[in-house]
Design a protein around this motif. Sequence first.
Motif, PDB file in Angstrom:
ATOM      1  N   LYS A 192       0.844  -1.188   0.000  1.00 30.49           N
ATOM      2  CA  LYS A 192       0.000   0.000   0.000  1.00 30.49           C
ATOM      3  C   LYS A 192       0.878   1.236   0.000  1.00 30.49           C
ATOM      4  O   LYS A 192       1.671   1.445   0.915  1.00 30.49           O
ATOM      5  N   ASN A 203       1.947   5.088   0.280  1.00 29.46           N
ATOM      6  CA  ASN A 203       1.604   6.405   0.820  1.00 29.46           C
ATOM      7  C   ASN A 203       2.759   7.349   0.547  1.00 29.46           C
ATOM      8  O   ASN A 203       3.823   6.939   0.086  1.00 29.46           O
ATOM      9  N   ALA A 204       2.549   8.601   0.829  1.00 34.22           N
ATOM     10  CA  ALA A 204       3.514   9.634   0.452  1.00 34.22           C
ATOM     11  C   ALA A 204       4.890   9.408   1.056  1.00 34.22           C
ATOM     12  O   ALA A 204       5.918   9.673   0.429  1.00 34.22           O
ATOM     13  N   ASP A 205       4.932   8.893   2.279  1.00 38.61           N
ATOM     14  CA  ASP A 205       6.216   8.729   2.968  1.00 38.61           C
ATOM     15  C   ASP A 205       7.075   7.633   2.344  1.00 38.61           C
ATOM     16  O   ASP A 205       8.283   7.581   2.596  1.00 38.61           O
ATOM     17  N   LYS A 228       7.325  16.063  -3.452  1.00 38.46           N
ATOM     18  CA  LYS A 228       6.587  16.673  -2.340  1.00 38.46           C
ATOM     19  C   LYS A 228       7.027  18.122  -2.142  1.00 38.46           C
ATOM     20  O   LYS A 228       6.199  19.010  -1.901  1.00 38.46           O
ATOM     21  N   ASN A 267      -1.556   7.439  -6.064  1.00 33.82           N
ATOM     22  CA  ASN A 267      -1.865   7.147  -4.670  1.00 33.82           C
ATOM     23  C   ASN A 267      -0.991   7.961  -3.722  1.00 33.82           C
ATOM     24  O   ASN A 267      -1.467   8.479  -2.707  1.00 33.82           O
ATOM     25  N   ALA A 268       0.289   8.067  -4.053  1.00 34.63           N
ATOM     26  CA  ALA A 268       1.198   8.837  -3.200  1.00 34.63           C
ATOM     27  C   ALA A 268       0.842  10.320  -3.208  1.00 34.63           C
ATOM     28  O   ALA A 268       0.854  10.982  -2.156  1.00 34.63           O
ATOM     29  N   ASP A 294      -2.345  10.957  -1.261  1.00 33.78           N
ATOM     30  CA  ASP A 294      -2.054  10.841   0.170  1.00 33.78           C
ATOM     31  C   ASP A 294      -1.359  12.102   0.684  1.00 33.78           C
ATOM     32  O   ASP A 294      -1.710  12.639   1.747  1.00 33.78           O
ATOM     33  N   GLY A 340      -3.712  15.111   0.863  1.00 31.86           N
ATOM     34  CA  GLY A 340      -4.584  14.990   2.029  1.00 31.86           C
ATOM     35  C   GLY A 340      -3.876  15.387   3.309  1.00 31.86           C
ATOM     36  O   GLY A 340      -4.451  16.103   4.147  1.00 31.86           O
ATOM     37  N   LYS A 341      -2.644  14.956   3.466  1.00 32.07           N
ATOM     38  CA  LYS A 341      -1.880  15.297   4.669  1.00 32.07           C
ATOM     39  C   LYS A 341      -1.575  16.790   4.741  1.00 32.07           C
ATOM     40  O   LYS A 341      -1.394  17.334   5.839  1.00 32.07           O
TER      41      LYS A 341
END
Length: 344
Positions: A279, A281-283, A290, A324-325, A328, A331-332
């Motif tokens: 899955k 995510n950005a991290d 970013k 997806n990244a 994410d 959103g953060k």
Amino acid sequence: MVTLVVATTADPASINPAKALLAMPGWHPGPTLDGDIRSFKNGDSLRLLEQDKFIIEEDDLDLRWESATGETVVELFFLSRHAAVSNRPALTIHPIGVPHLKDGDVLPQGGRPGWAAPPCPRIGPWLMLLKKLAESHNLVPEFEITLEATHHGPITSKPTMFIEIGSTEEYWGREDAARSASQPLPISSIPPSDPDATESSSDSDPDSGLVWEGLGLGEGAPVGFWSSTTEKKKVLLGIGGGHYVPRHMDVILKEGIWVGHLLSGYSLPMEDPGKSIAKINADDIGGTWKQAIKVAFDATKAAFPGGEIIAHLDHKSFKGWQKNAIVDFLGKQSITIGKPADFC
């Protein structure tokens, strides 16, 4: 408070529109800046700078003008050539910056790593005006009228946009293309200043052009003046796609909306995680993407005080893990993502 128009003698696509603009009434010589940069003044609010270096080589012209004259610069327009491998004739407008670069990276066209100038709020409305001007000079369909993604320098601190003629030497010197940036268009053909503006009078002075009428120096209203009290506050922050941002352009041309930074795929360097992460995510995703989004968002927010900055993604330009990244991360950062219908 003044607007700076910047041109260079080293580029026919820059100096020819500048000469056409200087042919308008009301100009007088102004002070000379360091580096032998000549200036011309028109009224209380319009200044033109003429330099001999290439357009991206003189940094901080806004701050240098303020230091030399005591006048506050509110926006900058750079007149320049556009180059493209397609060689297709084009008239383009775009914001500037290299938000994806990091310290130590090569700067191929000026700027500063991790920097983006505030995008001039006039970009969207002036694209519509440029289309009208190009049509009035019979440049369409020969010339494409388009936005470009955010790229290159020079360094500025105030809201900035480039206005360019392209895409080869054959077209850089075209006088009809130069006139499209600086010569007359009847006010009745010009779009209103912004989504809330009143209509202009059709009896206005016809001796006007993109800069002239866009700034409201004829009898018409200014085109693209942003106010925090404007009714329509939605601003598009483009993320993804090619250099000419076609999917963002579809929304901009249809809705006539405000335009912030436009980050193409090359300004979003993302390190492929391979198949090791189930899955995304950005991290999990390295690269300066970013940083680029955050810098572009902050600069756009600064240019549109009180505006509602909404990210518009070119979904088809991303692989699944990239999208997806990015979603994410947005959103953060509490950055709203909008579909085309959300910009109505």
